[in-house]
Design an enzyme around this catalytic site. Structure first.
Site, mmCIF file in Angstrom:
data_model
loop_
_atom_site.group_PDB
_atom_site.id
_atom_site.type_symbol
_atom_site.label_atom_id
_atom_site.label_comp_id
_atom_site.label_asym_id
_atom_site.label_seq_id
_atom_site.Cartn_x
_atom_site.Cartn_y
_atom_site.Cartn_z
ATOM 1 N N HIS A 62 40.057 42.749 40.703
ATOM 2 C CA HIS A 62 40.636 42.344 42.029
ATOM 3 C C HIS A 62 39.338 41.954 42.945
ATOM 4 C CE1 HIS A 62 43.030 46.329 40.619
ATOM 5 N NE2 HIS A 62 43.581 45.155 40.397
ATOM 6 N N LYS A 71 31.692 46.369 47.888
ATOM 7 C CA LYS A 71 31.981 47.588 46.952
ATOM 8 C C LYS A 71 30.769 48.280 46.512
ATOM 9 C CE LYS A 71 36.609 46.193 45.894
ATOM 10 N NZ LYS A 71 37.546 46.095 44.691
ATOM 11 N N TYR A 131 34.491 54.552 45.579
ATOM 12 C CA TYR A 131 33.786 53.270 46.087
ATOM 13 C C TYR A 131 33.908 53.429 47.581
ATOM 14 C CZ TYR A 131 38.698 51.503 45.062
ATOM 15 O OH TYR A 131 39.740 51.103 45.009
ATOM 16 N N ASP A 168 48.061 43.568 37.408
ATOM 17 C CA ASP A 168 46.879 43.479 36.534
ATOM 18 C C ASP A 168 47.324 42.538 35.261
ATOM 19 O OD1 ASP A 168 45.269 44.542 38.482
ATOM 20 O OD2 ASP A 168 44.698 46.118 37.360
#
Length: 180
Positions: A62, A71, A131, A168
């Site tokens: 992503h 991140k 995250y 995905d």
């Protein structure tokens, strides 16, 4: 905190100093000054996320266009293989990837800067993944690169077909992706 370089200089593995005895352990999971010094710039995080996934789940790869997210990722339950792919068109490492095992046991964190696609596969019975992000989630800007893109040739450290969302499963190849 121990900083471990990777083959892509902007992606870093961070290992906290652990203090433990028979009662348990303590470690500092984030320190703004140490983090900024490690990455060489001031980074502001605006959102924290927490996901739980079953064994064999693969999430990613992503990224967001127009609102790219850096991140800082870690695992607090279980174990994952975590991947960052450089999708910065003008980068000398464009199309290269870095992978690292993150687990509750090793307490490692991975810094995935803006301009990278990110994903992970769960290697343990389950995993809880935390995250911090440098920009807010913007679904209209989210994109997905195919986890099995032959040009990337990512070694996911698995010998099974992963479980994933429809989004995905239909990720595009890097050659067709809207890169940064």
């Amino acid at each position: 905190m121990n900083i471990v370089s990777t083959k892509i200089p902007d992606v870093l593995i961070m290992e906290p100093k652990l203090f433990g005895d028979e009662r348990g352990f303590f470690y500092e999971s984030f320190n703004q000054q140490q983090f900024d010094a490690a990455v060489g710039r001031r980074v502001e995080f605006v959102q924290d996320n927490h996901s739980r996934s079953a064994q064999g789940v693969l999430r990613g790869l992503h990224y967001q266009v127009h609102q790219p997210q850096g991140k800082l990722v870690r695992v607090v339950v279980g174990k994952v293989f975590d991947v960052a792919v450089d999708i910065r068109k003008n980068s000398p490492s464009f199309g290269q990837w870095v992978g690292a095992e993150l687990s509750a046991e090793n307490k490692r964190q991975l810094w995935v800067p803006e301009g990278f696609a990110h994903g992970f596969v769960v290697l343990s019975e389950c995993a809880e993944f935390l995250y911090k992000t440098t920009d807010y989630y913007a679904p209209q800007n989210e994109r997905c690169i195919a986890w099995d893109d032959p040009d990337l040739a990512i070694n996911w450290k698995i010998d099974f077909a992963p479980q994933m969302s429809a989004k995905d499963r239909f990720g595009v190849r890097l050659i067709d992706a809207e890169c940064l």
